[in-house]
Design a protein around this motif. Structure first.
Motif, PDB file in Angstrom:
ATOM      1  N   GLN A  30     -17.617  -7.433   5.341  1.00 49.74           N
ATOM      2  CA  GLN A  30     -16.519  -7.876   6.194  1.00 49.74           C
ATOM      3  C   GLN A  30     -16.172  -9.339   5.908  1.00 49.74           C
ATOM      4  O   GLN A  30     -15.002  -9.710   5.838  1.00 49.74           O
ATOM      5  N   LEU A  33     -14.370  -9.437   2.516  1.00 45.89           N
ATOM      6  CA  LEU A  33     -13.008  -8.929   2.670  1.00 45.89           C
ATOM      7  C   LEU A  33     -12.122  -9.952   3.368  1.00 45.89           C
ATOM      8  O   LEU A  33     -10.966 -10.162   2.975  1.00 45.89           O
ATOM      9  N   ALA A  34     -12.644 -10.619   4.381  1.00 42.49           N
ATOM     10  CA  ALA A  34     -11.867 -11.638   5.091  1.00 42.49           C
ATOM     11  C   ALA A  34     -11.502 -12.796   4.160  1.00 42.49           C
ATOM     12  O   ALA A  34     -10.365 -13.293   4.177  1.00 42.49           O
ATOM     13  N   GLU A  37      -8.843 -11.602   1.726  1.00 40.48           N
ATOM     14  CA  GLU A  37      -7.548 -11.467   2.392  1.00 40.48           C
ATOM     15  C   GLU A  37      -6.913 -12.841   2.619  1.00 40.48           C
ATOM     16  O   GLU A  37      -5.711 -13.016   2.415  1.00 40.48           O
ATOM     17  N   GLU A  44      -1.159  -5.908   3.347  1.00 39.09           N
ATOM     18  CA  GLU A  44      -2.075  -5.185   4.223  1.00 39.09           C
ATOM     19  C   GLU A  44      -3.482  -5.277   3.646  1.00 39.09           C
ATOM     20  O   GLU A  44      -3.652  -5.401   2.437  1.00 39.09           O
ATOM     21  N   THR A  45      -4.470  -5.186   4.500  1.00 35.85           N
ATOM     22  CA  THR A  45      -5.859  -5.170   4.045  1.00 35.85           C
ATOM     23  C   THR A  45      -6.119  -3.944   3.167  1.00 35.85           C
ATOM     24  O   THR A  45      -6.923  -3.999   2.229  1.00 35.85           O
ATOM     25  N   ASP A  46      -5.414  -2.849   3.445  1.00 33.12           N
ATOM     26  CA  ASP A  46      -5.567  -1.628   2.649  1.00 33.12           C
ATOM     27  C   ASP A  46      -5.335  -1.875   1.164  1.00 33.12           C
ATOM     28  O   ASP A  46      -5.947  -1.229   0.315  1.00 33.12           O
ATOM     29  N   LEU A  48      -6.179  -4.472  -0.601  1.00 33.17           N
ATOM     30  CA  LEU A  48      -7.417  -4.980  -1.204  1.00 33.17           C
ATOM     31  C   LEU A  48      -8.416  -3.862  -1.439  1.00 33.17           C
ATOM     32  O   LEU A  48      -9.101  -3.846  -2.457  1.00 33.17           O
TER      33      LEU A  48
END
Length: 107
Positions: A30, A33-34, A37, A44-46, A48
């Motif tokens: 997490q 990913l943050a 992003e 969108e996060t999707d 990535l």
């Protein structure tokens, strides 16, 4: 297992993925990913997650790990999967009867 088994497993998995895929993330993932992003600013996060899957797939193909796993589990390679035929089918080697080693060199 065979090429037909692999095709069937891929199609079954594809059908289950068509439903919304929810993934739980551990703390480290997490945080990574943050950071990605924030740095890459995707719409969108999707996006990535899609990129990550593409990169994992590409590196698995390039390093030969995918072929190793497919050969171990299904006795085919990625190229055979893409062509829909095994190497033996492509070359016609499966069309000839097996050689009798005891009589091979007798005339």
């Amino acid at each position: 297992m065979s090429l037909d088994d692999l095709n069937e497993d891929v199609q079954d998995t594809y059908r289950t993925l068509e439903d919304e895929l929810s993934v739980s993330l551990d703390r480290e993932t997490q945080n990574e990913l943050a950071l990605l992003e924030a740095a890459l600013e995707p719409e969108e996060t999707d996006e990535l997650v899609r990129r990550a899957i593409h990169m994992l797939f590409q590196s698995t193909v390039e390093t030969g790990k995918l072929d190793f796993q497919l050969r171990s589990g299904y006795d085919v390679t990625y190229d055979e999967y893409l062509s829909g035929m095994t190497f033996e089918e492509m070359t016609g080697a499966d069309q000839y009867p097996a050689m009798d080693d005891e009589r091979r060199y007798q005339f």
